[in-house]
Design a protein around this motif. Structure first.
Motif, PDB file in Angstrom:
ATOM      1  N   TYR A 133       0.061   6.791   4.536  1.00  0.00           N
ATOM      2  CA  TYR A 133      -0.354   6.049   3.338  1.00  0.00           C
ATOM      3  C   TYR A 133      -0.686   4.599   3.684  1.00  0.00           C
ATOM      4  CZ  TYR A 133      -0.141   3.705  -1.163  1.00  0.00           C
ATOM      5  OH  TYR A 133      -0.440   2.938  -2.263  1.00  0.00           O
ATOM      6  N   GLN A 134       0.174   3.991   4.479  1.00  0.00           N
ATOM      7  CA  GLN A 134      -0.015   2.587   4.814  1.00  0.00           C
ATOM      8  C   GLN A 134      -1.313   2.367   5.582  1.00  0.00           C
ATOM      9  OE1 GLN A 134       3.298   0.970   6.953  1.00  0.00           O
ATOM     10  NE2 GLN A 134       2.772  -1.124   6.459  1.00  0.00           N
ATOM     11  N   ARG A 135      -1.586   3.243   6.564  1.00  0.00           N
ATOM     12  CA  ARG A 135      -2.814   3.090   7.349  1.00  0.00           C
ATOM     13  C   ARG A 135      -4.047   3.336   6.481  1.00  0.00           C
ATOM     14  NH1 ARG A 135       0.405   0.753   9.402  1.00  0.00           N
ATOM     15  NH2 ARG A 135       1.524   1.188  11.312  1.00  0.00           N
ATOM     16  N   ALA A 136      -3.967   4.293   5.548  1.00  0.00           N
ATOM     17  CA  ALA A 136      -5.099   4.558   4.655  1.00  0.00           C
ATOM     18  C   ALA A 136      -5.381   3.348   3.777  1.00  0.00           C
ATOM     19  CB  ALA A 136      -4.816   5.786   3.799  1.00  0.00           C
ATOM     20  N   ARG A 137      -4.328   2.726   3.268  1.00  0.00           N
ATOM     21  CA  ARG A 137      -4.498   1.551   2.427  1.00  0.00           C
ATOM     22  C   ARG A 137      -5.087   0.391   3.217  1.00  0.00           C
ATOM     23  NH1 ARG A 137      -1.789  -2.774   1.972  1.00  0.00           N
ATOM     24  NH2 ARG A 137      -0.091  -1.954   3.259  1.00  0.00           N
TER      25      ARG A 137
ATOM     26  N   LEU B 139       5.436   7.756  -3.947  1.00  0.00           N
ATOM     27  CA  LEU B 139       4.705   8.240  -2.780  1.00  0.00           C
ATOM     28  C   LEU B 139       4.556   9.760  -2.829  1.00  0.00           C
ATOM     29  CD1 LEU B 139       3.362   7.071  -0.272  1.00  0.00           C
ATOM     30  CD2 LEU B 139       5.473   7.509   0.989  1.00  0.00           C
ATOM     31  N   SER B 140       5.595  10.445  -3.272  1.00  0.00           N
ATOM     32  CA  SER B 140       5.520  11.898  -3.417  1.00  0.00           C
ATOM     33  C   SER B 140       4.438  12.286  -4.424  1.00  0.00           C
ATOM     34  CB  SER B 140       6.881  12.443  -3.862  1.00  0.00           C
ATOM     35  OG  SER B 140       6.825  13.837  -4.061  1.00  0.00           O
ATOM     36  N   LEU B 141       4.408  11.589  -5.552  1.00  0.00           N
ATOM     37  CA  LEU B 141       3.385  11.877  -6.562  1.00  0.00           C
ATOM     38  C   LEU B 141       1.990  11.556  -6.035  1.00  0.00           C
ATOM     39  CD1 LEU B 141       5.126  10.470  -9.770  1.00  0.00           C
ATOM     40  CD2 LEU B 141       4.666  12.884  -9.259  1.00  0.00           C
ATOM     41  N   PHE B 142       1.862  10.471  -5.275  1.00  0.00           N
ATOM     42  CA  PHE B 142       0.552  10.109  -4.737  1.00  0.00           C
ATOM     43  C   PHE B 142      -0.014  11.229  -3.867  1.00  0.00           C
ATOM     44  CE2 PHE B 142      -1.695   8.657  -0.936  1.00  0.00           C
ATOM     45  CZ  PHE B 142      -2.860   8.180  -1.521  1.00  0.00           C
ATOM     46  N   PHE B 143       0.778  11.711  -2.897  1.00  0.00           N
ATOM     47  CA  PHE B 143       0.269  12.745  -1.997  1.00  0.00           C
ATOM     48  C   PHE B 143      -0.002  14.047  -2.742  1.00  0.00           C
ATOM     49  CE2 PHE B 143       1.782   9.996   1.456  1.00  0.00           C
ATOM     50  CZ  PHE B 143       0.712  10.099   2.323  1.00  0.00           C
ATOM     51  N   THR B 144       0.874  14.386  -3.694  1.00  0.00           N
ATOM     52  CA  THR B 144       0.634  15.588  -4.484  1.00  0.00           C
ATOM     53  C   THR B 144      -0.669  15.458  -5.277  1.00  0.00           C
ATOM     54  OG1 THR B 144       2.996  16.089  -4.649  1.00  0.00           O
ATOM     55  CG2 THR B 144       1.557  17.062  -6.312  1.00  0.00           C
ATOM     56  N   GLY B 145      -0.880  14.287  -5.863  1.00  0.00           N
ATOM     57  CA  GLY B 145      -2.111  14.045  -6.601  1.00  0.00           C
ATOM     58  C   GLY B 145      -3.338  14.027  -5.714  1.00  0.00           C
ATOM     59  N   ALA B 146      -3.157  13.721  -4.431  1.00  0.00           N
ATOM     60  CA  ALA B 146      -4.273  13.699  -3.484  1.00  0.00           C
ATOM     61  C   ALA B 146      -4.538  15.072  -2.872  1.00  0.00           C
ATOM     62  CB  ALA B 146      -3.996  12.681  -2.387  1.00  0.00           C
ATOM     63  N   GLY B 147      -3.819  16.086  -3.359  1.00  0.00           N
ATOM     64  CA  GLY B 147      -4.079  17.450  -2.889  1.00  0.00           C
ATOM     65  C   GLY B 147      -3.171  17.931  -1.790  1.00  0.00           C
ATOM     66  N   LEU B 148      -2.088  17.209  -1.531  1.00  0.00           N
ATOM     67  CA  LEU B 148      -1.087  17.631  -0.541  1.00  0.00           C
ATOM     68  C   LEU B 148       0.240  17.800  -1.271  1.00  0.00           C
ATOM     69  CD1 LEU B 148      -2.047  15.122   2.279  1.00  0.00           C
ATOM     70  CD2 LEU B 148      -2.335  17.594   2.394  1.00  0.00           C
ATOM     71  N   ALA B 149       0.505  19.002  -1.734  1.00  0.00           N
ATOM     72  CA  ALA B 149       1.727  19.252  -2.496  1.00  0.00           C
ATOM     73  C   ALA B 149       2.943  18.944  -1.642  1.00  0.00           C
ATOM     74  CB  ALA B 149       1.764  20.703  -2.966  1.00  0.00           C
ATOM     75  N   VAL B 150       3.825  18.086  -2.156  1.00  0.00           N
ATOM     76  CA  VAL B 150       5.009  17.651  -1.417  1.00  0.00           C
ATOM     77  C   VAL B 150       6.239  18.345  -1.985  1.00  0.00           C
ATOM     78  CG1 VAL B 150       6.480  15.689  -0.804  1.00  0.00           C
ATOM     79  CG2 VAL B 150       3.993  15.421  -0.843  1.00  0.00           C
TER      80      VAL B 150
END
Length: 603
Positions: free
Chosen positions: A286-290, A368-379
């Motif tokens: 996440y940090q590198r993407a930002r 962060l969990s919600l972010f990745f799930t919302g980005a299509g990577l279910a956590v």
């Protein structure tokens, strides 16, 4: 005592862990069981070939005197040969003892002496020298085999003349109650203890994950499921990933480095369909993407996409529990637009095929969990210990609740004691400690030492450790881990240790992420400053203070951080300040930075 039970457990395993290698080779010889990295890329290893390699190495071990019940240490990073040795040793009823490759000589001496290891597999010359420095005190140790000297080929050749039946005779004598491995706890306090995990414990854990999360494992979009084990195989979590893959017909690869520069190319070439990770990896991605978005002038786009991902995932979560209608039409349109612009690229970083991530080892923030799930990577976050053979709870498919560690696994039960301690029981709970009393069991329940809460849906939230409670001089009790997690949500912060035991107020030691700091300095016109000389910069202190102020809004004033100190380097395992699974060794950090802590309180 409040308690919840998981679904019914799968049928109990029979025999030992190695049986699945032989059964799969007989049933599906052409199945790609593993991928092995070579200089020119990944090479398939079929079930038949893997069985033959395991059998050949097992015969080699027998030719060197390794027998049923013998303990053999393995000191190495995560690599193909570790899996090969595990299954070869299990084929003859021997017991692998993992040793972290970063272990000091005294730690190695303690583990090899207490387990009475008769042999040790090491990765390279440095490990061999570490073992050699203490071998005079190891009267049982007779052999040291070195992986980078191709000891596998040498052992296999030495056993070539032995009949296969010698291995099978040993293998058929292994039962679910036989000890499969002795894994030493990370030891955040005191000397680590050896956990005796049986073949039945590890099989129950692997089968519970394969049955309860089958739709996660099989959600491939077509083709064979595949996962890359990124965790140390010396850690129980990495070991269970390995065993689950072998038992479940999942194509397994190995990658032992968690640095971003090494990890991302490995993910791109292997292209896993699901992953088991620790939160650290997701935080770095996440940090590198930002940072990449900021450097390309797309910071606002990324920020908006992150907000939509969180909002979309939260709305879906509410709908799953019957507490909301789900994402609105407008939110769905915005989410679809950002999927094309942002989320697809993020998924591409993990190889492009990864659909799900199971996460454990430490706490992952809800946002962060919600972010990745919302980005299509279910956590799917989970929780467990070495003593529970890894996970005892995990978020179930389709009903994940971000910020919690889920419900009990199939066959497992979880309860909260009167003092808030988490208790667990089930078929994956270990057999006890080597050479130590079993006083952690109460009427069949394992007292974990962790504090937690169960909500009305049976979802567990970990709130801290019993032994890590801070009591200020005014008598205020607080669990530091929750506050530390909130401070670490700031993009510059790498680690945070809250202190304040018997002190008038709470304070914190903070380390910064070197790459994030360099990025911040460049963005704020301070690129000329040496990153660590910048620790005295007033603007940097003000930025960290804003992060601390945000964390403090979630606690009472008595629990809030009143002072902090920025440290010039991150806590590391090599200093003895982190466990190999990257958890803080609190007492060691407090001792190491005693002078800094005194200055925080004006002493």
């Amino acid at each position: 005592m409040r308690q919840y039970s998981g679904p019914a457990a799968p049928d109990p395993a029979v025999g030992g862990l190695a049986d699945s290698v032989y059964d799969t080779a007989e049933r599906s010889p052409a199945l790609v069981q593993l991928d092995r990295w070579q200089e020119d890329g990944w090479r398939h290893v079929t079930a038949l070939r893997f069985r033959d390699e395991v059998l050949g190495l097992a015969k080699g071990l027998l030719s060197h005197g390794i027998r049923y019940g013998d303990r053999v240490a393995v000191m190495s990073g995560t690599r193909y040969e570790w899996t090969l040795f595990d299954y070869a040793l299990w084929s003859i009823g021997a017991i692998p003892v993992p040793v972290y490759p970063t272990s000091a000589a005294e730690q190695v001496r303690w583990i090899l002496a207490e387990t009475q290891a008769v042999a040790c597999v090491v990765e390279h010359e440095d490990h061999a020298m570490t073992v050699g420095a203490v071998c005079d005190a190891l009267t049982e140790l007779t052999s040291i085999w070195q992986l980078d000297q191709d000891c596998v080929s040498t052992l296999t050749e030495d056993g070539r003349g032995l009949p296969d039946s010698l291995v099978h005779r040993q293998r058929l004598g292994v039962s679910p109650d036989s000890v499969a491995t002795v894994i030493y706890t990370s030891g955040t306090t005191g000397r680590p203890k050896g956990c005796l995990l049986t073949h039945g414990n590890l099989a129950a854990e692997a089968d519970a994950l394969l049955s309860g999360w089958e739709q996660v494992v099989r959600d491939t979009g077509g083709g064979q499921p595949a996962t890359l084990v990124l965790l140390p195989l010396a850690h129980v979590y990495g070991r269970v990933v390995q065993i689950s893959a072998i038992r479940g017909g999942v194509r397994l690869g190995h990658h032992g480095e968690l640095t971003t520069d090494s990890l991302l190319p490995a993910l791109a070439s292997f292209r896993p369909t699901f992953l088991h990770l620790v939160p650290y990896v997701l935080e770095k991605v996440y940090q590198r993407a930002r940072e990449a978005a900021e450097e390309s002038g797309k910071a606002e786009l990324f920020g908006q996409a992150a907000e939509v991902a969180v909002e979309w995932a939260a709305a879906r979560e509410q709908r799953a529990f019957g507490r909301g209608p789900g994402p609105s039409p407008a939110l769905r349109l915005r989410h679809a637009a950002y999927d094309r612009l942002v989320y697809q690229r993020l998924r591409g970083v993990l190889g492009g095929r990864t659909r799900s991530v199971m996460c454990g080892g430490s706490t992952l923030g809800r946002e962060l969990s919600l972010f990745f799930t919302g980005a299509g990577l279910a956590v799917y976050e989970g929780y467990g210990l070495t003593e529970t053979s890894a996970a005892v709870t995990a978020n179930p498919p389709g009903r994940a609740k971000a910020g919690t560690v889920g419900r009990p696994l199939p066959g497992a039960e979880v309860a909260i004691g009167e003092d808030g301690e988490v208790w667990a029981r089930g078929p994956a709970v270990f057999a006890g400690y080597l050479n130590h009393s079993q006083d952690m069991f109460y009427e069949g329940w394992l007292a974990t030492g962790d504090l937690g809460e169960l909500d009305q849906d049976g979802y567990l939230t970990i709130t801290g450790r019993k032994k890590e409670l801070i009591v200020t001089s005014s008598g205020k009790n607080l669990a530091p881990s929750v506050l530390e997690e909130r401070v670490r949500a700031h993009p510059l912060v790498s680690q945070c240790l809250v202190v304040g035991d018997n002190r008038p107020y709470v304070a914190a030691l903070i380390t910064l992420d070197p790459q994030a700091l360099a990025h911040w300095l460049k963005a704020n016109g301070r690129a000329q400053l040496d990153p660590w000389a910048a620790l005295a910069d007033e603007a940097l202190h003000a930025e960290i203070q804003r992060g601390i102020a945000a964390a403090n809004t979630t606690v009472s004033r008595a629990e809030s951080i009143r002072a902090f100190r920025l440290l010039p380097r991150e806590f590391g395992p090599e200093q003895g300040l982190l466990t190999p699974s990257l958890k803080l060794r609190r007492s060691a950090i407090v001792r190491h930075y005693a002078d800094d802590i005194e200055e925080l309180y004006g002493n």
